[in-house]
Write a protein that holds these residues in place. Structure first.
Motif, short mmCIF file in Angstrom:
data_model
loop_
_atom_site.label_atom_id
_atom_site.label_comp_id
_atom_site.label_asym_id
_atom_site.label_seq_id
_atom_site.Cartn_x
_atom_site.Cartn_y
_atom_site.Cartn_z
N THR A 377 1.26 -1.34 -0.34
CA THR A 377 0.23 0.19 -0.25
C THR A 377 1.00 0.78 -0.23
N ILE A 378 0.78 1.97 -0.59
CA ILE A 378 1.41 3.35 -1.07
C ILE A 378 0.65 4.29 0.42
N PRO A 379 1.64 5.59 0.76
CA PRO A 379 1.05 5.81 1.91
C PRO A 379 0.47 6.99 2.03
N GLN A 380 -0.19 7.96 2.84
CA GLN A 380 -1.30 8.81 1.91
C GLN A 380 -0.31 10.09 1.12
N GLN A 382 0.44 13.26 2.51
CA GLN A 382 1.14 13.48 3.48
C GLN A 382 2.50 13.28 4.48
N ASN A 383 2.67 11.56 4.13
CA ASN A 383 3.27 10.72 3.90
C ASN A 383 4.45 10.59 3.74
N MET A 384 4.24 11.28 2.04
CA MET A 384 6.21 11.15 1.18
C MET A 384 5.93 12.45 0.89
N THR A 385 7.85 12.29 0.08
CA THR A 385 8.06 14.09 -0.70
C THR A 385 7.71 13.42 -2.45
N PHE A 386 7.31 14.01 -3.70
CA PHE A 386 7.14 13.85 -4.50
C PHE A 386 8.42 14.68 -5.08
N GLY A 387 8.63 13.72 -6.43
CA GLY A 387 9.65 14.67 -7.59
C GLY A 387 8.87 14.97 -8.46
N GLN A 407 4.85 20.21 -8.12
CA GLN A 407 5.42 20.71 -9.30
C GLN A 407 5.22 19.50 -10.03
#
Lengths: 451, 478
Positions: A377-380, A382-387, A407
């Motif tokens: 399961t991919i976290p929600q 707010q629990n990741m940073t994004f490229g 972005q």
């Protein structure tokens, strides 16, 4: 320039791609009245060609722009009447062609061109020879075009297909570092979509990529620009380039307007390998039919080995120095690598594809299709940073939600994989991280990416 | 330093970039008082944040992972050059017996089933391992790996995410590739579970790909390999692709070579040793502990490590595993300074043993590993058996492994007969790039070197018992 601004520039990539296509179409009949012709695809290798395999290369000077904002003075060979460019003009000929190259030297010192890998090169009608001065000191590896307007005509037969470097043979350390080098591609006779005379080297003609790898010590260039001396023992490169650009410039399209002197993109755009021409019914054309790999032509101009690492899959190394990896009895000597090493002055050709081996796809509650979801399961959000290249979804061809303010450059759920030097310090620029030998491979969904 | 983060708070580096105390006095003083002066309080604050985990239903639905890694910072020990005073090594901030600041991973799988695992996990902040933990997978056996970012205790100003990039994993999809431009990163005190369905045996490597120059050089690099189907007596049916019984007996093989162990083309081995090559520029590590940034184009390492240690410590015994009460690594006997560098590079063999060396170059430069006195057969590179599509044998014999950055090479040698008279014969495995055979320029042998020791009795009266785990690592759990 700060990272945010650069990424805003990246966001224009696809728009510029489209624009360039339109411009090319519009200008199709208005190309300069020179022997060689140019067709500019949005990305990928493009080159000057000539029905008579005759080219005029004129030395030009100009500036390249680097991602930290620095501009560096360079030299280059430009074809016909074209302006300065870096790296020098890529040339394409066909196996068996008698290639004629007229070198027109506008610099204030002698210049020449050597063609490593080409035999029996003739200069002004006589075999090329190293040049010596009255004291017996060598002044050039080959016959020169004299300073301030001199000419020399080189002729040779392109007898073997492959990827070749051409470069200055005079005061080589300085002149090559200043930019007097380029790529020469020899295509098999009758098989422009083969790398060599071997059907196993067939590639998708829309997916042929030049990867010319170089570096810059700005102190050398400043010294040359101002007529000062430079001690080669102090050589310390600060910029590390693919096709004359450093990341993020590497992934902009060919001939992007804001890099007027650095025309060559390094972005590869492919689709997943799919050898099936028809769908399971045997009648309907498979929209994802994509049977051939991309061809990568690597050339290393640097004085050190390059260690190129394409994420996503191994590359099959099919040739080194324009020699196909085939044994005397036809044995297969090709091999697969996740790290592509290219020595100084060496060329390496590789086939590359990406396979959707596990066929991950999301469940579709509307149709009751259970799909083939990834088993974690991919976290929600707010629990990741994004490229910036992430689609918001793990699945090819799916776009999903990203946090407000992220972005988001992904267009249709396409995948991106980085390809970079694993001499990791070379992915940087002088005083700036992530400004060096980095490019990306874009993998579009099987059905393509709607514009 | 964060790669791309448009909503981050002002951090110490931003503050330095903005140029100064005046601005800090005006706007950053509250943040700075926490970040600069009381890092311990920040640590506690992050722990308080833990209950957020439960607020994410996706997270609560996660099945237990097969492996539990954490990313954090920590210390290690490298033999200092006592003859020359260096301002950068030993690091003046290091608590004895350590002397070098690191970033890294820990593998907490051995304690993951304990009831107080989360408490033990959070206690591992500032206790990273150098080099990063060795792990392995079985071909065609799914593995999940949960990576938790514990933050950097010495640098609470750095709000860096971390990732795990499985370098060389074929046909990766971006979400599991760990390259943060193309997918996602794991922020502090969050976790992400990576999924691997390994289809291709061989030697790989892994590393953090977030701020990769800094994070990799600071130590977030380690070995991983995939054991072939053939080890379990299985093969892939060439027509159907399904797994079926193999005619080759189960055993220890580097690749699915399809031949019995007595065949000259076999990749069978008795013992295996991973040789993870890394390097360390003490100035860059000092910079990170002192809130500075090096100029990476000046890159000039001064320590060269095999599996996280430099010679002569490479031949010392391995650590003793993980303490189930504290979650800490247990130091090798008599070597508390090597508590966080548990992997030994000492190669031991009985005469006639076939020894697989898995070379992994995680330095930024070319390396050339040589064995004086024993020929090696190179059987694989970059997790590929050296064999053409038509079956052409591409393996070769050598005593020198030239290996590029980001490359792996698998080589097998047969331990020669014992000659005596000592308790064992010693052969040196070392970097023929002689500038990498010292510790920060100190006199004597150091750096990229280890020993191969061949004991007296060959089969069947072997001196050494069969090897259990790679590098004789006592706690190398599947």
């Amino acid at each position: 320039m700060n990272r945010l601004k650069k990424l805003q520039r990246i966001s224009t990539v696809m728009n510029v791609c489209l624009l360039l296509v339109l411009v090319v179409v519009a200008l199709g009949g208005d190309a300069e009245p020179v022997v060689a012709t140019h067709f500019v695809p949005p990305t990928g290798l493009y080159c000057a060609t000539s029905p008579s395999a005759s080219f005029t290369l004129t030395t030009k000077t100009g500036y390249v722009t680097l991602p930290d904002g620095n501009q560096v003075f360079m030299w280059g060979f430009s074809e016909g009447e074209r302006p300065f460019q870096h790296p020098s003009q890529t040339l394409c000929v066909t196996e068996g062609d008698t290639v004629t190259i007229v070198l027109h030297n506008t610099l204030d010192q002698d210049v020449s061109i050597i063609f490593p890998g080409m035999d029996d090169v003739v200069a002004n009608g006589a075999p090329t020879q190293p040049q010596f001065d009255a004291t017996g000191a060598m002044t050039s590896l080959t016959n020169v075009a004299p300073a301030n307007g001199g000419l020399v005509t080189y002729t040779f037969t392109a007898s073997q297909p492959g990827t070749y470097l051409y470069e200055s043979g005079t005061e080589t350390t300085k002149q090559i570092n200043m930019g007097l080098y380029g790529a020469l591609v020899v295509r098999p006779l009758g098989h422009p979509d083969w790398a060599y005379n071997d059907p196993a080297t067939q590639f998708n003609p829309g997916n042929e990529y030049l990867m010319l790898i170089s570096d810059i010590d700005p102190n050398l260039h400043t010294a040359v620009e101002h007529g000062q001396t430079y001690d080669m023992n102090t050589f310390t490169p600060r910029y590390f380039l693919y096709n004359g650009r450093a990341f993020p410039d590497t992934i902009y399209p060919n001939e992007v307007p804001f890099l007027p002197n650095q025309p060559y993109s390094s972005l590869a755009i492919i689709k997943p390998h799919d050898p099936n021409q028809f769908l399971a019914d045997g009648i309907t054309t498979n929209p994802g039919y994509y049977p051939y790999p991309a061809l990568m032509r690597y050339l290393n101009v640097m004085a050190v080995d390059t260690a190129h690492h394409p994420h996503g899959n191994h590359a099959r190394i099919i040739a080194q120095d324009a020699a196909p990896l085939t044994g005397p009895a036809g044995q297969d000597l090709t091999f697969e690598k996740f790290l592509i090493a290219v020595g100084p002055g060496q060329t390496v050709d590789a086939l590359w594809d990406w396979n959707d081996v596990d066929h991950w796809r999301p469940a579709n509650p509307a149709t009751g299709d259970p799909g083939n979801p990834i088993p974690v399961t991919i976290p929600q959000l707010q629990n990741m940073t994004f490229g910036p290249f992430y689609s918001g979804s793990a699945y090819l061809g799916n776009l999903s939600t990203l946090p407000v303010g992220t972005q988001a450059l992904n267009q249709c759920g396409e995948y991106y994989h980085i390809a970079h030097s694993h001499s990791i310090h070379l992915i940087n620029a002088w005083g700036m991280v992530m400004g060096g030998q980095i490019t990306f491979t874009r993998i579009d969904p099987p059905e393509g990416c709607p514009q | 330093m964060t790669k791309i983060n448009f909503s981050r708070n002002l951090n110490r580096r931003d503050f330095l970039k903005l140029g100064g105390g005046l601005l800090g006095a005006a706007s950053g003083s509250i943040l700075l008082s926490k970040a600069l002066l009381k890092p311990e309080e920040v640590v506690k604050a992050e722990r308080v944040g833990l209950p957020m985990r439960g607020s994410d239903p996706a997270r609560a639905a996660q099945l237990p992972a097969d492996r539990h890694f954490v990313a954090t910072d920590g210390w290690c020990y490298l033999p200092p050059n006592t003859a020359v005073a260096s301002p950068y090594h030993p690091d003046d901030m290091a608590p004895p017996p350590f002397n070098t600041y690191m970033f890294g991973f820990r593998d907490l799988t051995p304690i993951a089933s304990l009831a107080n695992f989360l408490e033990l996990q959070n206690a591992q902040k500032m206790k990273c391992q150098t080099c990063a933990p060795m792990w392995w997978l079985d071909e065609e056996v799914d593995v999940t790996l949960r990576l938790t970012n514990l933050g950097l205790q010495l640098r609470p100003d750095l709000v860096d995410s971390h990732t795990l990039h499985f370098h060389g994993f074929r046909n990766a999809i971006p979400i599991f590739d760990g390259e943060p431009h193309s997918s996602v990163g794991v922020p502090i005190i969050r976790d992400l579970t990576y999924f691997y369905r390994p289809h291709n045996a061989g030697t790989y490597m892994y590393h953090c790909h977030f701020e990769e120059t800094e994070h990799m050089h600071m130590g977030m690099t380690g070995p991983v390999f995939i054991r072939p189907l053939q080890n379990r007596g299985l093969m892939r049916d060439p027509v159907t692709g399904l797994l079926v019984a193999s005619p080759i007996p189960a055993g220890k093989y580097a690749y699915n070579d399809g031949v019995v162990a007595t065949d000259p083309m076999s990749t069978a081995y008795d013992r295996e040793y991973v040789m993870t090559l890394t390097e360390l520029w003490s100035f860059a590590h000092w910079c990170d502990s002192h809130i500075q940034l090096p100029e990476w184009t000046d890159f000039k390492p001064d320590f060269w490590l095999l599996n996280g240690r430099s010679y002569p410590q490479t031949v010392l015994e391995p650590g003793q595993g993980t303490n189930t009460v504290t979650g800490e690594l247990i130091a090798p006997v008599g070597h508390p300074e090597l508590q966080y560098q548990p992997i030994s590079s000492l190669v031991t063999a009985n005469p006639g043993d076939r020894v697989l060396l898995r070379f992994i170059n995680l330095t930024f430069l070319d390396q050339t590993m040589t064995i004086a006195g024993i020929p090696m057969r190179v059987v694989g590179k970059d997790a590929v058996l050296l064999r053409g599509r038509d079956g052409t044998d591409q393996t070769y014999w050598t005593n020198t492994i030239a290996i590029d950055p980001g490359e792996t090479v698998d080589a097998i040698f047969t331990a020669p007969p014992y000659q005596g008279p000592g308790p064992y014969d010693t052969y040196l495995l070392y970097n023929r790039n002689l500038t990498r055979l010292n510790n920060n320029g100190a006199a004597g042998m150091g750096g990229h070197a280890t020993e191969i020791r061949v004991y007296p009795a060959s089969a069947p009266a072997n001196t050494l018992a069969p090897q259990v785990d790679a590098n004789d690592w006592p706690e190398f759990l599947a």
